[in-house]
Write a protein that holds these residues in place. Structure first.
Motif, short mmCIF file in Angstrom:
data_model
loop_
_atom_site.label_atom_id
_atom_site.label_comp_id
_atom_site.label_asym_id
_atom_site.label_seq_id
_atom_site.Cartn_x
_atom_site.Cartn_y
_atom_site.Cartn_z
N LYS A 69 -52.36 0.99 58.99
CA LYS A 69 -51.30 1.37 59.90
C LYS A 69 -50.47 0.16 60.30
O LYS A 69 -49.24 0.18 60.34
CB LYS A 69 -51.91 2.03 61.15
CG LYS A 69 -51.07 3.18 61.67
CD LYS A 69 -51.79 3.88 62.79
CE LYS A 69 -51.06 5.11 63.28
NZ LYS A 69 -51.82 5.78 64.33
N SER A 70 -51.19 -0.93 60.57
CA SER A 70 -50.49 -2.14 61.03
C SER A 70 -49.63 -2.72 59.91
O SER A 70 -48.56 -3.28 60.15
CB SER A 70 -51.49 -3.18 61.52
OG SER A 70 -52.27 -3.66 60.44
N THR A 71 -50.08 -2.57 58.67
CA THR A 71 -49.27 -3.04 57.54
C THR A 71 -47.96 -2.27 57.48
O THR A 71 -46.89 -2.86 57.29
CB THR A 71 -50.02 -2.85 56.21
OG1 THR A 71 -51.40 -3.07 56.43
CG2 THR A 71 -49.50 -3.78 55.15
N ILE A 72 -48.07 -0.96 57.68
CA ILE A 72 -46.87 -0.12 57.64
C ILE A 72 -45.90 -0.55 58.73
O ILE A 72 -44.70 -0.73 58.50
CB ILE A 72 -47.24 1.37 57.79
CG1 ILE A 72 -47.97 1.83 56.51
CG2 ILE A 72 -46.00 2.22 58.02
CD1 ILE A 72 -48.57 3.21 56.62
N VAL A 102 -42.12 -1.90 58.26
CA VAL A 102 -40.97 -1.26 58.93
C VAL A 102 -40.18 -2.29 59.71
O VAL A 102 -38.95 -2.36 59.63
CB VAL A 102 -41.45 -0.11 59.85
CG1 VAL A 102 -40.33 0.32 60.78
CG2 VAL A 102 -41.94 1.07 59.02
N ILE A 103 -40.92 -3.13 60.44
CA ILE A 103 -40.24 -4.16 61.24
C ILE A 103 -39.47 -5.11 60.34
O ILE A 103 -38.31 -5.44 60.58
CB ILE A 103 -41.27 -4.93 62.10
CG1 ILE A 103 -41.77 -4.03 63.24
CG2 ILE A 103 -40.64 -6.19 62.70
CD1 ILE A 103 -42.88 -4.63 64.07
N LEU A 104 -40.12 -5.50 59.26
CA LEU A 104 -39.50 -6.42 58.31
C LEU A 104 -38.20 -5.84 57.76
O LEU A 104 -37.15 -6.50 57.72
CB LEU A 104 -40.48 -6.70 57.16
CG LEU A 104 -40.34 -8.07 56.53
CD1 LEU A 104 -40.86 -9.15 57.47
CD2 LEU A 104 -41.09 -8.12 55.20
N VAL A 105 -38.30 -4.55 57.34
CA VAL A 105 -37.12 -3.87 56.80
C VAL A 105 -36.01 -3.83 57.85
O VAL A 105 -34.84 -4.12 57.56
CB VAL A 105 -37.49 -2.45 56.31
CG1 VAL A 105 -36.23 -1.63 56.05
CG2 VAL A 105 -38.33 -2.53 55.05
N LEU A 106 -36.38 -3.49 59.06
CA LEU A 106 -35.40 -3.41 60.15
C LEU A 106 -34.71 -4.75 60.35
O LEU A 106 -33.48 -4.84 60.48
CB LEU A 106 -36.09 -2.98 61.45
CG LEU A 106 -36.15 -1.47 61.69
CD1 LEU A 106 -36.85 -1.18 63.02
CD2 LEU A 106 -34.75 -0.88 61.69
N VAL A 107 -35.52 -5.81 60.34
CA VAL A 107 -34.96 -7.15 60.56
C VAL A 107 -33.96 -7.49 59.46
O VAL A 107 -32.86 -7.97 59.71
CB VAL A 107 -36.10 -8.20 60.61
CG1 VAL A 107 -35.53 -9.62 60.45
CG2 VAL A 107 -36.87 -8.08 61.91
N VAL A 108 -34.36 -7.18 58.22
CA VAL A 108 -33.46 -7.48 57.09
C VAL A 108 -32.16 -6.69 57.21
O VAL A 108 -31.06 -7.23 57.07
CB VAL A 108 -34.18 -7.17 55.75
CG1 VAL A 108 -33.18 -7.23 54.60
CG2 VAL A 108 -35.30 -8.17 55.52
#
Lengths: 253, 188
Positions: B3-6, B10-16
């Protein structure tokens, strides 16, 4: 399954018909020599056919030799706009002259307002200063326009401007005016204006029918077609993309 | 663990995504700001051109008239103000002042038929009228560029960017009604 692909084929044929009609219209526009529309736009219907032909023919040669363009426009009314604003807008809209050299000139006659303007692109402001265009109007154009002698006034003024522009590029005016009866207003030949678009169109349709019968989904297929037909639109094609900053002069007559 | 990986992804994608949007927004604001500066420089050139024409005009008028010092004084002062103007507001005001001074001069000129019909004066008037028109065109172009730019930096999310990088709204080149009328020089 079979029924749906038949329906698809039917729809495609409908589109085909529709586009054929549209295509027919665009090609008939393209056959009207776009040069006539670009170099002369006599919407007030004041100029003789002879003069229009002369303007178009000399312009084509001038454009070949120098990239410069001298456009003549007559309008019935400015519809309340100022002559200067109208001229600058028209100049930029048409993109008169070469895009980098900005060597266009616009001669604009407004009948109702009885005003005349010579608008000069950035690139020719040195050869045709405001003072010079004013003097050209005073000497070559306005005296004739005062007597409603539109043809003489426009021909005289146009010829003088043509001479000045030719001088600027060290081209002999005689070379430009001497070219008579050249294939100036030659419309696109039959092959490029008719056969090619139809062949293109048929190819697209054939592909679509093939694709539809094989269950291939085409996204944006119509966009492909419209870009094929836009090749024939004359708007902006003959204008080199030149711009003007509002240089030139105006007169009442 | 999974779950934490997901969440991390998601956070990474959002940041990008946000990063790309920010860079795009920033570049847009910068290029629009550049257009404003170009238009402003162009306008300055035209104002300068007008100022440069004035001494010639004044000398020509002086050659034909003897006691029109008041009008000439007015024009010379207005020209000085235009040259010394530092910001858009001052320039617009000085330009307007010069316009009305030239208007006044043109009325005076009506009394001097010799001056009015002299080739030199006609040519100067054409240059002046042409420059007026160039200024009007340059002003329109400038104001359009300013409008585009101001709108961009006031809108979300570019307003956040503008705050971060210190982009400020730019003033319009505005003149009152009177100066928008180009001095009407007619030759009968």
């Amino acid at each position: 399954m079979l029924a749906s692909s038949k329906r698809k084929a039917f729809l495609i044929i409908c589109f085909f018909m529709l586009f054929l009609i549209i295509l027919g219209k665009t090609t008939s526009f393209a056959i009207v020599p776009p040069t006539d529309e670009f170099y002369v736009n006599d919407s007030a219907n004041l100029l003789s056919e002879d003069l229009e032909k002369y303007i178009v023919e000399t312009n084509v040669t001038l454009n070949q030799k120098t990239g410069a363009q001298i456009v003549v426009v007559t309008v019935n009314s400015l519809e309340g706009q100022s002559l200067e604003e109208y001229a600058t807008e028209l100049f930029r809209e048409c993109g008169i002259g070469d895009a980098t050299k900005n060597n266009g000139v616009l001669l604009l006659l407004a009948l109702e307002e009885r005003e005349f303007r010579i608008e000069v692109g950035y690139g020719l402001e040195g050869a045709l200063t405001d003072g010079k265009t004013g003097r050209i109007q005073d000497e070559y154009i306005i005296p004739y326009l005062r007597e409603d002698n539109w043809n003489e006034g426009v021909r005289n003024g146009y010829s003088k401007i043509l001479e000045e522009v030719a001088n600027e590029y060290q081209v002999d005016v005689g070379e430009i005016t001497a070219v008579k009866g050249t294939t100036v207003s030659e419309p696109l030949d039959f092959f490029t204006s008719t056969i090619l678009p139809i062949a293109f169109f048929v190819a697209v349709i054939a592909f679509r029918i093939y694709a539809a019968s094989h269950g291939i989904l085409i996204v944006g297929g119509r966009g492909g077609f419209s870009s094929g037909s836009s090749h024939h639109s004359s708007g902006g094609f003959f204008g080199g993309g030149g711009s003007s900053g509002g240089g030139g002069s105006s007169r009442r007559f | 663990m999974k779950k934490s990986t997901i969440v991390l992804i998601v956070i990474l994608v959002l940041v990008v995504v946000i990063g790309i949007a920010l860079v795009g927004g920033y570049n847009k604001v910068v290029s629009q700001r550049e257009s404003v500066d170009t238009a402003s420089a162009n306008l300055d050139v035209m104002l300068q051109r007008r100022a440069d024409l004035i001494p010639n005009l004044v000398n020509t008028v002086k050659g034909y008239t003897s006691h029109e010092n008041e009008v000439i004084e007015q024009i010379t002062t207005a020209r000085e103000n235009l040259i010394n103007a530092n910001n858009i507001e001052e320039k617009a005001a000085a330009d307007e002042e010069l316009s009305s001074a030239i208007d006044a001069l043109m009325i005076v000129v009506e009394n001097y038929p010799d001056l009015k019909s002299s080739q030199n004066f006609i040519q100067l008037s054409d240059e002046l009228a042409g420059t007026e028109n160039r200024i009007a065109t340059a002003r329109r172009d400038y104001n359009n560029a300013v409008q585009t730019y101001n709108l961009t930096i006031r809108r979300f999310p570019n307003n956040l960017l503008a705050g971060m990088f210190g982009f400020e709204t730019v003033e319009y080149f505005e003149a009152t009604e009177s100066s928008q009328e180009v001095p009407n020089v007619s030759f009968e």
